[in-house]
Design a protein around this motif. Sequence first.
Motif, PDB file in Angstrom:
ATOM      1  N   THR A  92       0.832  -1.201   0.000  1.00 29.20           N
ATOM      2  CA  THR A  92       0.000   0.000   0.000  1.00 29.20           C
ATOM      3  C   THR A  92       0.862   1.244   0.000  1.00 29.20           C
ATOM      4  OG1 THR A  92      -1.727  -1.149   1.260  1.00 29.20           O
ATOM      5  CG2 THR A  92      -1.793   1.255   1.281  1.00 29.20           C
ATOM      6  N   LEU A  93       0.546   2.169  -0.907  1.00 29.02           N
ATOM      7  CA  LEU A  93       1.161   3.489  -0.872  1.00 29.02           C
ATOM      8  C   LEU A  93       0.280   4.358   0.019  1.00 29.02           C
ATOM      9  CD1 LEU A  93       2.501   2.245  -3.384  1.00 29.02           C
ATOM     10  CD2 LEU A  93       2.339   4.470  -4.462  1.00 29.02           C
ATOM     11  N   ILE A  94       0.876   5.127   0.917  1.00 33.19           N
ATOM     12  CA  ILE A  94       0.119   6.014   1.790  1.00 33.19           C
ATOM     13  C   ILE A  94       0.763   7.392   1.723  1.00 33.19           C
ATOM     14  CG2 ILE A  94       1.376   5.249   3.858  1.00 33.19           C
ATOM     15  CD1 ILE A  94      -1.311   5.693   5.410  1.00 33.19           C
ATOM     16  N   ALA A  95      -0.069   8.418   1.464  1.00 34.83           N
ATOM     17  CA  ALA A  95       0.464   9.767   1.280  1.00 34.83           C
ATOM     18  C   ALA A  95      -0.628  10.797   1.509  1.00 34.83           C
ATOM     19  CB  ALA A  95       1.024   9.926  -0.132  1.00 34.83           C
ATOM     20  N   ALA A  96      -0.183  12.023   1.756  1.00 28.59           N
ATOM     21  CA  ALA A  96      -1.070  13.186   1.757  1.00 28.59           C
ATOM     22  C   ALA A  96      -0.576  14.103   0.646  1.00 28.59           C
ATOM     23  CB  ALA A  96      -1.027  13.899   3.101  1.00 28.59           C
ATOM     24  N   THR A  97      -1.471  14.458  -0.272  1.00 28.20           N
ATOM     25  CA  THR A  97      -1.095  15.284  -1.412  1.00 28.20           C
ATOM     26  C   THR A  97      -2.088  16.421  -1.588  1.00 28.20           C
ATOM     27  OG1 THR A  97      -2.417  14.196  -3.125  1.00 28.20           O
ATOM     28  CG2 THR A  97      -0.295  13.196  -2.592  1.00 28.20           C
ATOM     29  N   SER A  98      -1.623  17.489  -2.189  1.00 29.10           N
ATOM     30  CA  SER A  98      -2.528  18.584  -2.537  1.00 29.10           C
ATOM     31  C   SER A  98      -3.259  18.225  -3.831  1.00 29.10           C
ATOM     32  CB  SER A  98      -1.727  19.867  -2.720  1.00 29.10           C
ATOM     33  OG  SER A  98      -0.893  19.737  -3.854  1.00 29.10           O
ATOM     34  N   THR A  99      -4.125  19.109  -4.280  1.00 30.56           N
ATOM     35  CA  THR A  99      -4.868  18.850  -5.513  1.00 30.56           C
ATOM     36  C   THR A  99      -3.948  18.810  -6.729  1.00 30.56           C
ATOM     37  OG1 THR A  99      -5.417  21.197  -5.624  1.00 30.56           O
ATOM     38  CG2 THR A  99      -7.080  19.738  -4.686  1.00 30.56           C
ATOM     39  N   ASN A 100      -2.743  19.392  -6.639  1.00 28.93           N
ATOM     40  CA  ASN A 100      -1.771  19.303  -7.733  1.00 28.93           C
ATOM     41  C   ASN A 100      -0.710  18.217  -7.470  1.00 28.93           C
ATOM     42  OD1 ASN A 100      -0.627  20.940  -5.671  1.00 28.93           O
ATOM     43  ND2 ASN A 100       0.743  21.958  -7.120  1.00 28.93           N
TER      44      ASN A 100
END
Length: 165
Positions: A3-11
Amino acid sequence: MLTLIAATSTNNALGKDNQLVWHLPDDFKRFKALTSEHYIIMGRKTFESFPKPLPNRTHVIITRQSDYITPEGCIVVSSLEEAIEVCPKNEDVFIIGGGEIYKQSIDLADKVELTRVHTTVEADTFFPEINPEKWELVFEELHPKDEKHAFDFTFQTFIKSNRNS
């Protein structure tokens, strides 16, 4: 399961200067709940961005530095393939960054746990695009901004699509 886990913005921004560009306590709680008691794979710079190793997890650090001193309780490897190989089979393993490791692993992953932060930020590290032909959104939960969270954000879970099998 990988599993990849991340927090990203809309870009798809992840961070700038090896730091996150927001502080979202509920995202940290979710990250902790999902990754505790599991192996977490990361690049060296991601590991070095922590003040200390994260508790209740086995850290697998990828680096090209042959003389890198292995931090206590961690495993150091030289490639993504080697990192996956040292993790127990039939267990949940999480890839937690950075951008290059995500790029190398997105096609190998079974699942993506994303926190989509509803803002656009300047960054130098980005998450790869999630191809809707390959990934199916199976969970989505909006969290409006509040006194502890400067931005609206959405928890999203994607699984590898069976449409093209």
